[in-house]
Scaffold this motif. Structure first.
Motif, mmCIF file in Angstrom:
data_model
loop_
_atom_site.group_PDB
_atom_site.id
_atom_site.type_symbol
_atom_site.label_atom_id
_atom_site.label_comp_id
_atom_site.label_asym_id
_atom_site.label_seq_id
_atom_site.Cartn_x
_atom_site.Cartn_y
_atom_site.Cartn_z
ATOM 1 N N ALA A 31 0.818 -1.212 0.000
ATOM 2 C CA ALA A 31 0.000 0.000 0.000
ATOM 3 C C ALA A 31 0.853 1.264 0.000
ATOM 4 C CB ALA A 31 -0.927 0.012 1.212
ATOM 5 N N LEU A 32 2.166 1.093 0.120
ATOM 6 C CA LEU A 32 3.059 2.235 0.200
ATOM 7 C C LEU A 32 3.549 2.638 -1.182
ATOM 8 C CD1 LEU A 32 5.294 1.116 3.229
ATOM 9 C CD2 LEU A 32 3.071 2.275 3.264
ATOM 10 N N SER A 33 3.906 3.880 -1.312
ATOM 11 C CA SER A 33 4.536 4.356 -2.537
ATOM 12 C C SER A 33 5.858 3.610 -2.746
ATOM 13 C CB SER A 33 4.814 5.859 -2.432
ATOM 14 O OG SER A 33 5.813 6.261 -3.334
ATOM 15 N N LYS A 34 6.056 3.088 -3.958
ATOM 16 C CA LYS A 34 7.296 2.372 -4.257
ATOM 17 C C LYS A 34 8.501 3.282 -4.089
ATOM 18 C CE LYS A 34 5.171 -0.922 -7.481
ATOM 19 N NZ LYS A 34 5.159 -1.429 -8.880
ATOM 20 N N ASN A 35 8.334 4.542 -4.434
ATOM 21 C CA ASN A 35 9.435 5.482 -4.302
ATOM 22 C C ASN A 35 9.744 5.787 -2.839
ATOM 23 O OD1 ASN A 35 9.818 5.801 -7.124
ATOM 24 N ND2 ASN A 35 8.076 7.196 -7.193
ATOM 25 N N ALA A 36 8.701 5.857 -2.013
ATOM 26 C CA ALA A 36 8.925 6.055 -0.582
ATOM 27 C C ALA A 36 9.671 4.869 0.007
ATOM 28 C CB ALA A 36 7.590 6.263 0.131
ATOM 29 N N VAL A 37 9.313 3.654 -0.433
ATOM 30 C CA VAL A 37 9.998 2.457 0.049
ATOM 31 C C VAL A 37 11.471 2.482 -0.367
ATOM 32 C CG1 VAL A 37 10.115 -0.058 -0.136
ATOM 33 C CG2 VAL A 37 7.892 1.081 0.111
ATOM 34 N N LYS A 38 11.749 2.934 -1.587
ATOM 35 C CA LYS A 38 13.146 3.056 -2.035
ATOM 36 C C LYS A 38 13.934 3.985 -1.121
ATOM 37 C CE LYS A 38 12.212 2.390 -7.003
ATOM 38 N NZ LYS A 38 12.223 3.071 -8.333
ATOM 39 N N VAL A 39 13.329 5.116 -0.787
ATOM 40 C CA VAL A 39 14.004 6.085 0.083
ATOM 41 C C VAL A 39 14.248 5.482 1.461
ATOM 42 C CG1 VAL A 39 13.749 8.318 1.245
ATOM 43 C CG2 VAL A 39 13.117 8.074 -1.166
ATOM 44 N N LEU A 40 13.226 4.825 2.005
ATOM 45 C CA LEU A 40 13.363 4.215 3.327
ATOM 46 C C LEU A 40 14.486 3.188 3.356
ATOM 47 C CD1 LEU A 40 9.567 3.695 4.121
ATOM 48 C CD2 LEU A 40 11.103 5.232 5.347
ATOM 49 N N TYR A 41 14.532 2.328 2.356
ATOM 50 C CA TYR A 41 15.533 1.266 2.358
ATOM 51 C C TYR A 41 16.944 1.818 2.145
ATOM 52 C CZ TYR A 41 12.625 -2.878 2.789
ATOM 53 O OH TYR A 41 11.798 -3.869 3.279
ATOM 54 N N ARG A 42 17.072 2.844 1.305
ATOM 55 C CA ARG A 42 18.425 3.374 1.098
ATOM 56 C C ARG A 42 18.945 4.028 2.370
ATOM 57 N NH1 ARG A 42 20.037 6.684 -4.234
ATOM 58 N NH2 ARG A 42 19.308 4.677 -5.064
ATOM 59 N N LEU A 43 18.086 4.741 3.072
ATOM 60 C CA LEU A 43 18.492 5.321 4.350
ATOM 61 C C LEU A 43 18.846 4.225 5.351
ATOM 62 C CD1 LEU A 43 15.781 8.141 4.646
ATOM 63 C CD2 LEU A 43 18.254 8.525 4.548
ATOM 64 N N HIS A 44 17.975 3.219 5.430
ATOM 65 C CA HIS A 44 18.190 2.123 6.381
ATOM 66 C C HIS A 44 19.477 1.360 6.063
ATOM 67 C CE1 HIS A 44 17.369 -1.260 9.020
ATOM 68 N NE2 HIS A 44 17.417 -2.090 7.986
ATOM 69 N N ASN A 45 19.691 1.047 4.795
ATOM 70 C CA ASN A 45 20.881 0.296 4.407
ATOM 71 C C ASN A 45 22.158 1.106 4.528
ATOM 72 O OD1 ASN A 45 19.280 -1.941 3.816
ATOM 73 N ND2 ASN A 45 19.051 -1.379 1.660
ATOM 74 N N SER A 46 22.017 2.423 4.646
ATOM 75 C CA SER A 46 23.182 3.290 4.828
ATOM 76 C C SER A 46 23.467 3.556 6.302
ATOM 77 C CB SER A 46 22.971 4.612 4.090
ATOM 78 O OG SER A 46 22.805 4.397 2.702
ATOM 79 N N GLY A 47 22.716 2.892 7.176
ATOM 80 C CA GLY A 47 22.981 3.002 8.603
ATOM 81 C C GLY A 47 22.164 4.043 9.336
ATOM 82 N N TYR A 48 21.157 4.594 8.688
ATOM 83 C CA TYR A 48 20.325 5.618 9.325
ATOM 84 C C TYR A 48 18.974 5.035 9.719
ATOM 85 C CZ TYR A 48 23.703 8.834 7.207
ATOM 86 O OH TYR A 48 24.852 9.479 6.818
ATOM 87 N N ASP A 49 18.346 5.667 10.720
ATOM 88 C CA ASP A 49 16.959 5.333 11.042
ATOM 89 C C ASP A 49 16.058 5.907 9.946
ATOM 90 O OD1 ASP A 49 17.879 4.248 13.411
ATOM 91 O OD2 ASP A 49 17.504 6.081 14.567
ATOM 92 N N ALA A 50 14.975 5.209 9.632
ATOM 93 C CA ALA A 50 14.086 5.678 8.572
ATOM 94 C C ALA A 50 12.653 5.254 8.883
ATOM 95 C CB ALA A 50 14.520 5.122 7.215
ATOM 96 N N TYR A 51 11.755 6.236 8.916
ATOM 97 C CA TYR A 51 10.352 5.989 9.241
ATOM 98 C C TYR A 51 9.443 6.756 8.281
ATOM 99 C CZ TYR A 51 12.166 4.713 13.923
ATOM 100 O OH TYR A 51 12.857 4.151 14.971
ATOM 101 N N LEU A 52 8.307 6.156 7.952
ATOM 102 C CA LEU A 52 7.186 6.939 7.445
ATOM 103 C C LEU A 52 6.532 7.607 8.640
ATOM 104 C CD1 LEU A 52 5.447 4.569 4.866
ATOM 105 C CD2 LEU A 52 6.817 6.594 4.354
ATOM 106 N N VAL A 53 6.024 8.823 8.441
ATOM 107 C CA VAL A 53 5.534 9.545 9.611
ATOM 108 C C VAL A 53 4.287 10.350 9.260
ATOM 109 C CG1 VAL A 53 6.948 11.603 9.150
ATOM 110 C CG2 VAL A 53 6.242 11.093 11.502
#
Length: 463
Positions: free
Chosen positions: A41-63
């Motif tokens: 149900a999420l935007s594919k582009n939002a998921v891309k952003v979340l995963y790149r932040l997460h995989n780079s060692g940062y916290d990442a949340y939809l808010v």
């Protein structure tokens, strides 16, 4: 909805529940198997952003609103991301990123027409480690610049409403509820985080957001949220007019314009957005009040039917009575003809309105066309002028406005406007016969045109 009620029940019985207006000592964590939000149900582009932040060692949340809407079964229009990465760090991760804003520094990650807004966790202004950051307030308590960063707990405390302090964690797919937002969703109430007056003084636009969320989500304002608004409404006068235009679009172009108008008028906020209309909306039974309310209801109907709407039409309707008053004044005092008086009056009312809401020229100029067409449509009885009006790019909006005026008007004006509306209804159904100019009195030229060379070209017409 049953699952949402179960979540709300858990929030009610949690030992972590806080007093009203404060965040929880620890968030209520709702695991993936206990909430209805799916990654599909999420935007594919939002998921891309979340995963790149997460995989780079940062916290990442939809808010915020996207999490809230998904819990309510509403498909979000926007997906906002929050992280502990700074704007500069975000920009280094995304080649399609641009940094915007001075008051709030934000990163926009651009995917064609979709923009994923990424913000860094906000911190408190008085945090001991924030001395190298920028946070400025005016003498009214309003935040002028605010780039103080913190952690997720501080960020939750900086959120405006409890239903917006909901975070979806890409690391474990759980929802983190920091302020009993799920409970308030189920209770159908809108509650502020923190002291209401202080939060409104920090950002007076929150008063507009309170109305907009209440009507959009079918929620009631708690007394804590509602009580300060009438006495703080004048704080909107300190908001940049360009920012208030963006709020105007959200309030009146999203399918809830009529409900927002009623609520804003009741709390004295609409009068701050449109100061020239104060005298015209005092009496709900007046012609002017009915015209404005009907224009909002008609706009809602078009939005909900997926029909095209334009802010220019609402601008033309809302400023119609101040325009008429100024035009009559110019004609009486300066002896100006109607067209000249209308031109000057249009410039005057748009300029005065721009002191509270800045209306871009791409909307104010079409509004002027609609005003001019009202005069032409009232006076035209037939002949060649009909076609020029029918072919005008603003005819449809002007025709709709004429119908609205005819329906609302009373007395002699009602008869005149209804007759004009009837003529234009017939003419647009039979445009060829009605608009065809007469050839009588025209002299035919005996000159023959020189044949056009096959190699010649004519400039393209932009009809």
């Amino acid at each position: 909805m049953k699952r949402l009620k179960a979540l709300a029940k858990r929030a009610f019985t949690s030992e972590k529940t806080t007093t009203a207006g404060r965040v929880l000592a620890e968030p209520i964590i709702i695991p993936r198997d206990q909430h209805p939000i799916s990654r599909s149900a999420l935007s594919k582009n939002a998921v891309k952003v979340l995963y790149r932040l997460h995989n780079s060692g940062y916290d990442a949340y939809l808010v915020g609103g996207c999490v809230r809407d998904l819990l309510l079964g509403i498909q979000p229009k926007d997906f906002d991301v929050v992280t502990n990465a700074t704007p500069e760090q975000i920009k280094r991760l995304f080649g399609n990123c641009r940094l915007i804003g001075r008051r709030f520094r934000l990163a926009h990650v651009v995917f064609g027409k979709e923009i994923i807004e990424v913000a860094t966790f906000r911190g408190h202004h008085d945090s001991p480690d924030s001395s190298d950051k920028i946070a400025q307030q005016n003498d009214k308590g309003m935040l002028l610049r605010d780039n103080v960063y913190g952690d997720i707990e501080e960020d939750a405390e900086r959120r405006d409403f409890t239903v917006n302090a909901l975070y979806y964690n890409i690391a474990d797919f759980a929802i983190y509820d920091f302020a009993d937002g799920v409970k308030d969703i189920e209770a159908g109430q809108l509650r502020l985080i923190g002291d209401a007056e202080q939060r409104y003084r920090e950002d007076p636009v929150r008063m507009l957001r309170a109305i907009r969320f209440a009507t959009k989500l079918n929620m009631k304002l708690t007394p804590q949220v509602a009580e300060p608004i009438p006495r703080l409404a004048d704080l909107l006068g300190h908001i940049p007019p360009a920012r208030l235009f963006e709020e105007f679009l959200k309030l009146f172009m999203a399918g809830k314009a009529a409900a927002n108008f009623e609520q804003l008028s009741e709390f004295g906020l609409f009068q701050m957005l449109f100061p020239m209309l104060k005298q015209y909306i005092k009496n709900p039974d007046s012609e002017s009040f009915q015209l404005i309310r009907r224009s909002f209801a008609d706009t809602d109907k078009r939005v909900n039917n997926d029909q095209r709407v334009t802010p220019a039409y609402l601008v033309a309707v809302l400023l119609w009575y101040p325009l008429q008053a100024r035009q009559q004044q110019l004609m009486a005092e300066g002896g100006l003809p109607p067209v000249d008086a209308l031109n000057i009056a249009a410039a005057d009312v748009v300029g005065k309105q721009a002191q509270s809401i800045a209306i871009p020229k791409r909307f104010s100029m079409p509004a002027r066309d609609i005003w001019h067409l009202q005069q032409r449509m009232e006076r035209t009885k037939g002949g060649a002028r009909v076609r020029s009006v029918l072919e005008h790019g603003r005819f449809r909006a002007a025709y709709d406005f004429l119908l609205l005026r005819a329906d609302i008007a009373t007395g002699d004006e009602q008869q005149l406007l209804q007759q004009a509306a009837q003529r234009w209804t017939e003419w647009q159904n039979q445009p060829q016969s009605a608009a065809k100019p007469s050839n009588q009195g025209r002299r035919r030229s005996n000159r023959r045109r020189k044949p056009r060379s096959q190699n010649s070209s004519s400039p393209a017409r932009n009809d």
